[in-house]
Design an enzyme around this catalytic site. Structure first.
Site, PDB file in Angstrom:
ATOM      1  N   GLY A 127      55.901   2.780  23.381  1.00  0.00           N
ATOM      2  CA  GLY A 127      56.009   4.109  22.784  1.00  0.00           C
ATOM      3  C   GLY A 127      55.454   4.194  21.384  1.00  0.00           C
ATOM      4  N   ASN A 187      56.427  -3.370  29.565  1.00  0.00           N
ATOM      5  CA  ASN A 187      55.513  -4.490  29.827  1.00  0.00           C
ATOM      6  C   ASN A 187      56.267  -5.812  30.006  1.00  0.00           C
ATOM      7  OD1 ASN A 187      52.867  -5.292  30.359  1.00  0.00           O
ATOM      8  ND2 ASN A 187      52.578  -6.073  28.266  1.00  0.00           N
ATOM      9  N   ARG A 188      57.556  -5.725  30.292  1.00  0.00           N
ATOM     10  CA  ARG A 188      58.364  -6.884  30.711  1.00  0.00           C
ATOM     11  C   ARG A 188      59.134  -6.547  31.975  1.00  0.00           C
ATOM     12  NH1 ARG A 188      55.722  -7.596  26.921  1.00  0.00           N
ATOM     13  NH2 ARG A 188      56.171  -8.608  24.930  1.00  0.00           N
ATOM     14  N   HIS A 227      46.912  -1.087  23.899  1.00  0.00           N
ATOM     15  CA  HIS A 227      48.030  -1.356  22.996  1.00  0.00           C
ATOM     16  C   HIS A 227      47.525  -1.300  21.565  1.00  0.00           C
ATOM     17  CE1 HIS A 227      50.979  -2.972  26.039  1.00  0.00           C
ATOM     18  NE2 HIS A 227      49.870  -2.928  26.745  1.00  0.00           N
ATOM     19  N   GLU A 309      44.203  -4.756  22.764  1.00  0.00           N
ATOM     20  CA  GLU A 309      44.821  -4.389  21.490  1.00  0.00           C
ATOM     21  C   GLU A 309      43.712  -3.725  20.685  1.00  0.00           C
ATOM     22  OE1 GLU A 309      47.960  -4.852  20.789  1.00  0.00           O
ATOM     23  OE2 GLU A 309      48.635  -6.299  22.288  1.00  0.00           O
TER      24      GLU A 309
HETATM   25 ZN   LIG Z   1      51.995  -3.087  23.163  1.00  0.00          ZN
END
Ligand SMILES: [Zn+2]
Ligand SMILES: *[C@@H]1O[C@H](CO)[C@@H](O)[C@H](O)[C@H]1NC(C)=O
Ligand SMILES: *[C@@H]1O[C@H](CO)[C@@H](O)[C@H](O)[C@H]1NC(C)=O
Ligand SMILES: *[C@@H]1O[C@H](CO)[C@@H](O)[C@H](O)[C@H]1NC(C)=O
Ligand SMILES: *[C@@H]1O[C@H](CO)[C@@H](O)[C@H](O)[C@H]1NC(C)=O
Ligand SMILES: *[C@@H]1O[C@H](CO)[C@@H](O)[C@H](O)[C@H]1NC(C)=O
Ligand SMILES: *[C@@H]1O[C@H](CO)[C@@H](O)[C@H](O)[C@H]1NC(C)=O
Length: 488
Positions: A127, A187-188, A227, A309
């Site tokens: 978020g 993402n886990r 990300h 990223e």
């Molecule tokens: Zn992230």
């Protein structure tokens, strides 16, 4: 035998005449332009791994100028209207707090099944990493504005089905935090290959479940999530069996390094990273995670996924977003285009009646299977260029076939025609897929081949023969430049 020969000729012809736009186009490079060089960025601390609630208040101010969830929904719907002839808007589910997870599909035939690869981009998994959701709207709008003007935009629209989910975690975004409304890191939250942490389906988050169902519906060839908090293209595996921080490569390590490098080298300065050589990193070599989306995609959905990223700063000033878009533009485009400009592609057919076989493709030495589509039996196998590969096609009830290819920088088309397995008594085995293959398409095709008029059929063979000779001349003439097509 005649069947076989005829059919092979037909395939050769079909694949030559179709998709002329697949011809190789060099990757655009992204030379840093002058106006980028003097922008000075405030260096802010990274908060890659943990939330820091005490900072939430500060971040509220950072969000000024970013789209709210309502703004995003409006932007997606406006896009759908403005670019209606090359897009489709749909939702894959809702967040915990009931916000629809909107997807933009971009293609010249959105929503239609085609013998083409599909790619997905997902933004805002975390978020508090909102740059991705903004970049993905820039990307969609750029493709819409440049379709039929820019060859790269046209190539993508016409040869790929691109699905864009700008925000996977709208609740986390409005809460200004990493996790979703149930305080779970999405993402886990995926099933893990080593640890059964998320094997309980009932406790899975609605956002995670939406992604998993999406991948059951659509056969994606590759994807990437966006990300923030660093500048690097991350590839599988994300986790190690012993939980140590070590390089841990998947069977497709070369393929993934190739894909990640396309991103980093097309970027304004990702590849000049001092922390990550070449601007890429193996996930587990950086820091291992469990229950991540990237590994799950590759293992369970046949989808080659990267974790990108895209900016050191998680909440750069909104005024910088157009610059960050320019930094990432060629990377975002080239990664999607790589599904068409590189790799091995083709279809699998039955030698008996010519129908498409939804079989499987493996490559010797790489323990991984790519599935052909159920309707057209098309497959798309990304592979690092500059190497020799033995490609094997299999289908239950049929004899496998394989061939060795040299894959250079361009794409290669490789179709397989498989013979039914014959039992000891000489009767053809019943094929397991006989009933559920796309029967309409098959019938039309068979009727087309064996239509009532025998004379037409022989005339057609003659024409094919002539075309074939012409084609071979053409191939000889431009064999070094043309896309290579092989039928096995
Ligand atoms: Zn992230
Ligand atoms: C960028 O900065 C350098 C010195 O730091 C200066 O010489 C140059 O003119 C600047 N370029 C632009 C485009 O402002
Ligand atoms: C959270 O951020 C504040 C302000 O930057 C800092 O003082 C504090 O140490 C941080 N807490 C943690 C757990 O990182
Ligand atoms: C979409 O519409 C535009 C403008 O109306 C047109 O130029 C373009 O050819 C259309 N594209 C497709 C794929 O139909
Ligand atoms: C890339 O450029 C940005 C903006 O100039 C800068 O903040 C960042 O440190 C650079 N990163 C690398 C790896 O060069
Ligand atoms: C190939 O991968 C599968 C998991 O996808 C694994 O079960 C199997 O042991 C692997 N085979 C080899 C030879 O590594
Ligand atoms: C490739 O095909 C040949 C015969 O055509 C067979 O002997 C060989 O085992 C096959 N190799 C693989 C990896 O399937």
């Amino acid at each position: 035998m005649t069947n076989n020969l005829f059919f092979s000729l037909f395939l050769l012809l079909a694949s030559t005449l179709s998709s002329p736009s697949l011809a190789r186009v060099p990757f655009h490079t992204n030379a840093p332009s002058e106006d980028f060089k003097n922008i000075s960025y405030a260096t802010r601390a990274r908060h890659l791994l943990e939330d820091n609630e005490s900072q939430a208040q500060k971040i509220v101010d950072f969000a000024r100028g970013y789209m709210t969830n309502d703004d995003l929904e409006t932007a997606v719907k406006e896009f759908g209207q403005r670019c209606s002839n090359i897009s489709r808007i749909y939702s894959i589910g809702k967040s915990v707090n009931g916000v629809p997870l909107w997807v933009i599909e971009i293609s010249d035939k959105p929503g239609e099944e085609e013998a083409e690869p599909a790619f997905k981009y997902i933004g805002n998994v975390h978020g508090d990493e909102p740059v991705g959701r903004e970049l993905l709207l820039f990307l969609a709008n750029w493709l819409c504005d440049n379709h039929l003007k820019d060859p790269l935009a046209t190539l993508i629209v016409e040869n790929v089905h691109l699905h864009i989910l700008p925000s996977m975690n709208p609740d986390g975004f409005s809460l200004r935090r990493r996790r979703n409304a149930n305080n779970i890191d999405l993402n886990r939250n995926f099933p893990d290959q080593f640890f059964p942490v998320n094997d309980d389906e009932d406790s899975r988050q609605p956002e995670t479940r939406a992604i998993m169902n999406w991948l059951r519906d659509i056969r994606f060839t590759a994807s990437a999530t966006l990300h923030g908090g660093a500048l690097v293209a991350n590839y599988p595996w994300d986790g190690t069996e012993d939980k140590k921080t070590n390089y841990y490569g998947s069977p497709d390590d070369d393929t993934f390094r190739f894909m990640a490098s396309i991103y980093s080298h097309s970027h304004y300065n990702m590849s000049s990273s001092k922390e990550f050589p070449g601007g890429i990193t193996n996930g587990a070599a950086w820091y291992p995670i469990y229950g991540g989306m990237q590994d799950w995609n590759y293992i369970h959905a046949g989808c080659f996924e990267l974790t990108l990223e895209v900016s050191d700063d998680k909440w750069p000033n909104a005024a910088e977003l157009p610059v960050i878009w320019r930094y990432n533009k060629m990377s975002l485009l080239n990664l999607v285009a790589s599904l068409v400009k590189t790799g091995v592609h083709g279809r699998i057919y039955s030698s008996g009646d010519g129908r498409p076989l939804p079989g499987f493709i493996t490559v010797s030495g790489i323990n991984y299977t790519v599935r052909a589509g159920t309707v057209f039996a098309d497959y798309h196998r990304i592979l690092a260029p500059g190497d020799k590969y033995r490609v094997v096609a299999t289908m239950p009830g049929y004899k496998s076939k394989n061939t060795t290819i040299w894959l250079d920088d361009g794409p290669m088309t490789l179709d397989f025609v498989l013979d039914p397995e014959v039992s000891v008594k000489g009767s053809v085995l019943q094929n397991v897929y006989d009933c559920n293959c796309n029967s309409k398409c098959r019938q039309e095709f068979v009727q087309f081949l064996w239509g009532a008029h025998l004379e037409l059929y022989f005339g057609f063979i003659l024409i094919l023969g002539l075309l074939c000779i012409l084609f071979q001349r053409r191939v000889k003439a431009k064999s070094s430049r043309a896309k290579r097509t092989v039928v096995v």
